[in-house]
Design an enzyme around this catalytic site. Structure first.
Site: not given
Ligand code: A2P
Length: 290
Positions: A44, A107, A49, A74
């Site tokens: 994930d 997200h 990120y 996401k």
């Protein structure tokens, strides 16, 4: 091997995946490679990120065939809107080095500009019907926001990924997801959020969980992950440490009793990070081109 959870569409996903939230790019390749070598088949990540390229690199270095690994990412809020979100898919897929994503989530909601969230979700629906992604979903949607999304869109999300650990079990939201056939996926599943926030106690040092684990020779993290699996959830524990990555995947050889599950549920404090009202656009996160 991890058990799987089945989506309302019939697609399945390994229940336990490696999370890489707060994993620095330079640590991500090794964490992903280690996890895949240990048997993980689900990673994930998220555009925000800023480590999608490294997730892709870890996947390639592991030598595990692409089609055996469930890749989830996401779309960040600054890429919401129909055309922008279609393009966000291109950016993520290219950085990851894959043609198709297994699961693409929004997200979080842009609560104050919800119409852009809806347009972003409509783009996910288009990506699904084009076969660019195998499943679509959301993250951090509270019941009211989920209702609003369902009222304006056609495809029920496969997943709602939410903060969920023994100190924050989100019973109402879990019930809402279940009522709509949406898989609940736990972020910060072992309670890392509390240590990031400097809380003195967290589920990883909780004495009730420790007492339960003692009977099985398992750590707090392992008991908690087992609790997620047995209650039908997916969980994506984050670690950059090979031993802990291994530990978090060594949870398929014991079974908690109903009483033990209830004792973990009873640790809930109801203390949830209020993402619904965060102005996430102002975070200054920029999702660059691939
Ligand atoms: P590290 O990456 O050094 O292992 P969460 O996924 O719930 O947010 O938790 C992640 C946090 O918990 C990280 O700080 C991670 O640190 C730590 N962690 C991950 N697995 C374990 C484990 N099995 N035991 C203790 N701490 C863990």
């Amino acid at each position: 091997m991890s058990p799987t959870v089945a989506f309302n569409s019939g697609v399945t996903m390994p229940a336990i995946g490696l999370g890489v939230f707060q994993t620095a790019p330079e640590e991500t390749v090794a964490a992903v490679q280690t996890a895949l070598e240990l048997g993980y088949r689900h990673i994930d990540t998220a555009a925000a990120y800023l480590n999608e390229r490294e997730v892709g690199e870890g996947l390639r270095r592991s030598g595990v065939p692409r089609e055996e690994v469930f890749i989830e990412t996401k779309v960040w809020v600054t890429d919401y809107g129909y055309e922008q979100t279609l393009h966000a898919f291109e950016k993520s897929a290219k950085k990851l080095g894959v043609e198709q994503l297994d699961l693409l989530l929004l997200h979080q909601p842009l609560t104050a500009k919800f119409e852009r969230t809806i347009q972003a979700y409509k783009a996910l629906e288009k990506l699904l019907s084009d076969g660019a992604v195998r499943a679509i979903g959301v993250s951090n949607l509270v019941p009211a926001r989920l209702d609003a999304l369902l009222a304006e869109t056609d495809i029920v999300p496969a997943v709602n990924q939410i903060e969920l650990h023994p100190y924050n079990i989100r019973a109402e939201l879990q019930a809402k997801n279940t009522a709509h056939g949406i898989v609940t996926q736990a972020w910060s599943p072992i309670g890392g959020i509390r240590s990031y926030n400097g809380e003195p106690t967290n589920p990883l040092n909780d004495p009730t969980i420790r007492a339960i684990g003692k009977g099985y020779g398992k750590s707090n993290a392992q008991v908690i992950l087992r609790w997620h699996i047995q209650q039908g959830r997916s969980a994506i524990p984050k670690s950059i440490n090979a031993e802990r990555i291994a530990q978090n995947f060594n949870v398929f050889d014991f079974e908690l009793t109903n009483d033990e599950l209830a004792r973990v549920d009873a640790l809930d404090t109801g203390d949830t990070l209020d993402i619904d009202n965060l102005d996430t656009e102002s975070f200054g996160i920029v999702i660059d081109e691939a």
